[in-house]
Design a protein around this motif. Sequence first.
Motif, PDB file in Angstrom:
ATOM      1  N   GLU A 229       0.924  -1.164  -0.099  1.00 15.23           N
ATOM      2  CA  GLU A 229      -0.115  -0.136  -0.046  1.00 15.23           C
ATOM      3  C   GLU A 229       1.062   1.173  -0.036  1.00 15.23           C
ATOM      4  OE1 GLU A 229      -4.254  -1.469   2.301  1.00 15.23           O
ATOM      5  OE2 GLU A 229      -2.092  -1.094   3.532  1.00 15.23           O
ATOM      6  N   LEU A 230       1.996   1.110   0.886  1.00  9.25           N
ATOM      7  CA  LEU A 230       2.815   2.416   0.815  1.00  9.25           C
ATOM      8  C   LEU A 230       3.557   2.678  -0.649  1.00  9.25           C
ATOM      9  CD1 LEU A 230       4.578   2.145   4.320  1.00  9.25           C
ATOM     10  CD2 LEU A 230       2.603   3.732   3.521  1.00  9.25           C
ATOM     11  N   LYS A 231       4.001   1.445  -1.339  1.00 12.48           N
ATOM     12  CA  LYS A 231       4.587   1.656  -2.718  1.00 12.48           C
ATOM     13  C   LYS A 231       3.585   2.063  -3.487  1.00 12.48           C
ATOM     14  CE  LYS A 231       6.749  -1.306  -6.003  1.00 12.48           C
ATOM     15  NZ  LYS A 231       5.801  -0.657  -7.266  1.00 12.48           N
ATOM     16  N   ILE A 232       2.132   1.797  -3.494  1.00 17.55           N
ATOM     17  CA  ILE A 232       1.321   2.282  -4.628  1.00 17.55           C
ATOM     18  C   ILE A 232       1.279   4.011  -4.094  1.00 17.55           C
ATOM     19  CG2 ILE A 232      -1.214   2.196  -5.020  1.00 17.55           C
ATOM     20  CD1 ILE A 232      -0.998  -0.810  -4.491  1.00 17.55           C
ATOM     21  N   ALA A 233       1.088   4.156  -2.685  1.00 14.04           N
ATOM     22  CA  ALA A 233       1.054   5.535  -2.639  1.00 14.04           C
ATOM     23  C   ALA A 233       2.037   6.415  -3.016  1.00 14.04           C
ATOM     24  CB  ALA A 233       0.768   5.565  -0.874  1.00 14.04           C
ATOM     25  N   CYS A 234       3.084   5.939  -2.778  1.00 10.10           N
ATOM     26  CA  CYS A 234       4.447   6.790  -3.121  1.00 10.10           C
ATOM     27  C   CYS A 234       4.254   6.761  -4.709  1.00 10.10           C
ATOM     28  CB  CYS A 234       5.771   5.925  -2.776  1.00 10.10           C
ATOM     29  SG  CYS A 234       5.920   6.227  -0.899  1.00 10.10           S
ATOM     30  N   ASP A 235       3.958   5.726  -5.351  1.00  9.38           N
ATOM     31  CA  ASP A 235       3.707   6.041  -7.054  1.00  9.38           C
ATOM     32  C   ASP A 235       2.720   6.914  -7.379  1.00  9.38           C
ATOM     33  OD1 ASP A 235       5.779   4.134  -7.250  1.00  9.38           O
ATOM     34  OD2 ASP A 235       4.293   2.512  -7.785  1.00  9.38           O
ATOM     35  N   GLN A 236       1.587   7.142  -6.597  1.00 12.89           N
ATOM     36  CA  GLN A 236       0.751   7.966  -6.741  1.00 12.89           C
ATOM     37  C   GLN A 236       1.377   9.512  -6.657  1.00 12.89           C
ATOM     38  OE1 GLN A 236      -2.604   6.833  -4.205  1.00 12.89           O
ATOM     39  NE2 GLN A 236      -3.056   5.388  -5.673  1.00 12.89           N
ATOM     40  N   ILE A 237       1.917   9.520  -5.397  1.00 12.72           N
ATOM     41  CA  ILE A 237       2.642  10.984  -5.004  1.00 12.72           C
ATOM     42  C   ILE A 237       3.457  11.347  -6.185  1.00 12.72           C
ATOM     43  CG2 ILE A 237       4.000  12.231  -3.462  1.00 12.72           C
ATOM     44  CD1 ILE A 237       2.723  10.617  -1.051  1.00 12.72           C
ATOM     45  N   ARG A 238       4.304  10.583  -6.479  1.00  8.98           N
ATOM     46  CA  ARG A 238       5.408  10.772  -7.482  1.00  8.98           C
ATOM     47  C   ARG A 238       4.581  11.185  -8.988  1.00  8.98           C
ATOM     48  NH1 ARG A 238       7.504   6.172  -7.362  1.00  8.98           N
ATOM     49  NH2 ARG A 238       9.195   6.581  -6.093  1.00  8.98           N
ATOM     50  N   ASP A 239       3.770  10.436  -9.150  1.00 11.10           N
ATOM     51  CA  ASP A 239       2.959  10.851 -10.558  1.00 11.10           C
ATOM     52  C   ASP A 239       2.229  12.310 -10.573  1.00 11.10           C
ATOM     53  OD1 ASP A 239       3.692   8.570 -11.702  1.00 11.10           O
ATOM     54  OD2 ASP A 239       1.832   7.506 -11.175  1.00 11.10           O
ATOM     55  N   GLY A 240       1.807  12.536  -8.872  1.00  5.53           N
ATOM     56  CA  GLY A 240       1.317  13.756  -9.015  1.00  5.53           C
ATOM     57  C   GLY A 240       2.176  14.836  -9.042  1.00  5.53           C
ATOM     58  N   PHE A 241       3.336  14.923  -9.073  1.00  4.61           N
ATOM     59  CA  PHE A 241       4.305  15.965  -9.367  1.00  4.61           C
ATOM     60  C   PHE A 241       4.878  15.822 -10.586  1.00  4.61           C
ATOM     61  CE2 PHE A 241       4.746  15.720  -4.654  1.00  4.61           C
ATOM     62  CZ  PHE A 241       4.501  17.056  -4.599  1.00  4.61           C
ATOM     63  N   ARG A 242       4.553  14.825 -11.483  1.00  5.19           N
ATOM     64  CA  ARG A 242       4.912  14.611 -12.659  1.00  5.19           C
ATOM     65  C   ARG A 242       4.637  15.846 -13.847  1.00  5.19           C
ATOM     66  NH1 ARG A 242       7.095  10.217 -14.801  1.00  5.19           N
ATOM     67  NH2 ARG A 242       6.335   8.857 -13.023  1.00  5.19           N
ATOM     68  N   LYS A 243       5.454  16.420 -14.519  1.00  2.00           N
ATOM     69  CA  LYS A 243       4.990  17.488 -15.311  1.00  2.00           C
ATOM     70  C   LYS A 243       5.228  16.987 -17.021  1.00  2.00           C
ATOM     71  CE  LYS A 243       5.148  21.022 -11.842  1.00  2.00           C
ATOM     72  NZ  LYS A 243       5.829  22.353 -11.659  1.00  2.00           N
ATOM     73  N   ASN A 244       4.659  17.583 -17.990  1.00  2.00           N
ATOM     74  CA  ASN A 244       4.880  17.493 -19.312  1.00  2.00           C
ATOM     75  C   ASN A 244       6.014  18.826 -19.775  1.00  2.00           C
ATOM     76  OD1 ASN A 244       4.844  17.762 -22.274  1.00  2.00           O
ATOM     77  ND2 ASN A 244       3.590  15.789 -21.874  1.00  2.00           N
ATOM     78  N   VAL A 245       7.222  18.434 -20.089  1.00  2.00           N
ATOM     79  CA  VAL A 245       8.069  19.696 -20.143  1.00  2.00           C
ATOM     80  C   VAL A 245       8.605  19.254 -21.866  1.00  2.00           C
ATOM     81  CG1 VAL A 245      10.144  20.814 -19.811  1.00  2.00           C
ATOM     82  CG2 VAL A 245       8.828  19.601 -18.133  1.00  2.00           C
ATOM     83  N   ASP A 246       8.047  20.182 -22.618  1.00  2.00           N
ATOM     84  CA  ASP A 246       8.310  19.989 -24.073  1.00  2.00           C
ATOM     85  C   ASP A 246       8.036  18.438 -24.536  1.00  2.00           C
ATOM     86  OD1 ASP A 246       9.323  22.605 -24.114  1.00  2.00           O
ATOM     87  OD2 ASP A 246      11.290  22.095 -23.567  1.00  2.00           O
ATOM     88  N   GLY A 247       7.081  18.051 -24.016  1.00  2.00           N
ATOM     89  CA  GLY A 247       6.589  16.522 -24.619  1.00  2.00           C
ATOM     90  C   GLY A 247       7.185  15.593 -23.787  1.00  2.00           C
ATOM     91  N   VAL A 248       7.906  15.681 -22.698  1.00  2.00           N
ATOM     92  CA  VAL A 248       8.651  14.877 -22.031  1.00  2.00           C
ATOM     93  C   VAL A 248       8.180  14.742 -20.757  1.00  2.00           C
ATOM     94  CG1 VAL A 248      10.803  13.913 -21.323  1.00  2.00           C
ATOM     95  CG2 VAL A 248      10.684  15.028 -23.513  1.00  2.00           C
TER      96      VAL A 248
END
Length: 270
Positions: A229-248
């Motif tokens: 559950e913690l691993k899944i939550a950390c993946d969610q948090i990480r994805d929440g900070f993910r941004k698209n920069v010049d298509g990347v």
Amino acid sequence: YTSHSVESYEKSIFYSQPDYVNFVRDEVWQFFGITADGQQAEKKLTLLDVGGGTGTFTKKLTGENACKGIVLEPFLPENTDCMKGGELTFVKDGVEVFLDKEGDAWRKEFHLVLVKEAVHHFDPKQRKGVFEGIRTDLVENCSPRTKPNFLIITRPQYDYDYPLWEEARRVWAANQPPVEEIADDLVQAGFCDVECKTVTYPCNVVLENWLDMIKSRMWSTFSHFSDEELKIACDQIRDGFRKNVDGVSVVPERIQFEERLIFITARSVQ
């Protein structure tokens, strides 16, 4: 509460950062009216740190001859360097000792009490009684003073800025007592001049360090979740900070949030 080591707690991203630790130390000194050279009183004051772990932060408070220190900690490891004394006295016991009117000699030696990030572990049914016991000891040990001699540092039940996930927020809220209840218990226990103040600090931390803190269950909130559950939550948090920069798709190395600590201060006598 016991699912992580005291060592892991003190190595967290908060307590391993000197600037943050010094900021909190200076705030505590200011609230208590302590000066670094210990000249605030003819007799050097002794501070009781309730739930103070291995005394790492307590040493920051007592350093530079500011005051003496006693650490009350129920989960002190046996046969460790921190138990060997030096500038601090260590007592391996819980806050339940204050429910007894009679106590060991150390209860007659302190003039200031700090409960830092530990009050949410107090049994709500015993909290007022614990406060009454602490106040009784302070009244017997202290001369009247205008500055507070009891300080609780805690965190908000809801209004915080940490990057968490929804299930963790529900667990946090269920186990973090409202500040109003803590303050009311202090008043009911006989303390006066009870005041609450929010102290803030801008945090800039490495994202993966924050996620490692979660996975190591540094806070008791995280002990309610399995490794998966913690691993899944950390993946969610990480994805929440993910941004698209010049298509990347890019995840930032560092994140920012505001630390919000609530300082509840009180005096034992009018």
